[in-house]
Enzyme design. Sequence first.
Site, PDB file in Angstrom:
ATOM      1  N   LYS A 199       0.802  -1.223   0.000  1.00  0.00           N
ATOM      2  CA  LYS A 199       0.000   0.000   0.000  1.00  0.00           C
ATOM      3  C   LYS A 199       0.836   1.275   0.000  1.00  0.00           C
ATOM      4  CE  LYS A 199      -1.071  -0.423   4.991  1.00  0.00           C
ATOM      5  NZ  LYS A 199      -0.499  -1.777   5.182  1.00  0.00           N
ATOM      6  N   ASN A 201      -1.645   7.127   6.545  1.00  0.00           N
ATOM      7  CA  ASN A 201      -0.805   6.211   7.315  1.00  0.00           C
ATOM      8  C   ASN A 201       0.675   6.371   6.990  1.00  0.00           C
ATOM      9  OD1 ASN A 201      -0.745   4.028   9.256  1.00  0.00           O
ATOM     10  ND2 ASN A 201      -0.206   2.655   7.580  1.00  0.00           N
ATOM     11  N   HIS A 206      -1.670  -8.293  12.195  1.00  0.00           N
ATOM     12  CA  HIS A 206      -2.283  -7.701  13.392  1.00  0.00           C
ATOM     13  C   HIS A 206      -3.303  -8.637  14.049  1.00  0.00           C
ATOM     14  CE1 HIS A 206      -0.341  -3.986  12.200  1.00  0.00           C
ATOM     15  NE2 HIS A 206      -0.980  -4.002  11.048  1.00  0.00           N
TER      16      HIS A 206
END
Length: 444
Positions: free
Chosen positions: A120, A143, A188
Amino acid sequence: MVSYQGKNIVIVGLGITGLSCVNYFLAQNIIPKVIDTRLKPQGLEQLDNRINYHLGDLKIDWLLNADLIIVSPGIPLSTPELQKAKEKGVEIIGDIELFCREVNAKSNKKIVAITGANGKTTVTTLIGEIIKSAGISVGVGGNIGQPALSLLNQDYDVYVLELSSFQLETTYSLKATVATILNISEDHMDRYPLGLMQYVEAKHRIYHNATYCVINNDDQLTIPTDKQSDIVSFGVDKGNYHLDNHYEHLIVQDQPLLATKMMKLTGCHNYLNALAALAIADKLNISRQSSIATIASFHGLPHRFELVLEKNGVKWINDSKATNVGSTEAALNSVVCKGKLYLLLGGDGKSADFSLLIPYLKNRNIEVFCFGRDRYLLSKLAPNITTITETMAESMQIIAKKVVSNDVVLLSPACASLDQFKSYVERGKQFAYLAEQYTQGSGI
């Protein structure tokens, strides 16, 4: 500007994102309160002296008496104090939600929203360069780089946001012109106790109200469950945007557009990133010629499958940004090695399923070195070809004495770095430094 006058606002979490939230409200002459569970959070010294703050824990009376809580992406909504505030009816959002509300009030602005387990940052940066090269004013952040709210300080025509699942959890008003989930793999899992589909659900929030959805044809988890948006696909050998049989060309609607040998980016995963960026650019009506020229000249980013040293026929590749299993899979799919591959794995695996790497370690000339917190867990993947060390430096010192011409040393850790490093950037820099140091005068 959306008004929050008269609201009792509490910002949970400082750092650069928290500071951007503070400055956003100060610009409206609203004085928020700030909470941080750390005793010395980053950014505290930059906090306006009018701000009342509390450190060390989540001050429950502030949360319960708030009208609006802005929570840092790093703090789970499942935190008991936040749950109590939510049960009382307090609105809890993140900085991306604040940003989207502002942009939605400006009808002529476009948002490109990008997420995925891997790639990304590369795609976000590349599409930003494509838009800029086309002469369109563009702000890139989220981000990476600048916090989204800081982008509002300039009047951009297009905003390109890299968004994490954590950010998407507290975002409700995103209306992207183009939204994409590049890929999904376990990451995560310590944040998502219900498993992979809880993570997938968070990622899919990026598609809500999007005009176009760019999906990965090779990854069913990236396909939106509702079909309201127009869907464009990319993939290795299928999709509107794909590669030819030998990965020699980027193909769009069965027409070859760019020879991969003309690109600075290398590896199948990077060719897919380029296809995704091209699909996004097309939906923004950017000149195809301009897009292709930018893609061809784009060098990629540090710590993402970056060749940092080639000496005496040995290549040292820094893929420190591979902080999850899926990213390491992509690297192992893309690496070309005529000799032996020395693979460095290690760090904090975040409760990931490392067994997905086993097929990539079989039937190839490879030796694995495991370091860091989860080194013993990683060593079980291929114990007969694995060396365990406490640190990455110790592994590299051993490797430097073994490599010969045509070998490749690949740091693609499949883990976060914070057990032994400040960040994946520091880990990657140390890899590059040690590669140079251990090969000086060694005769390899």
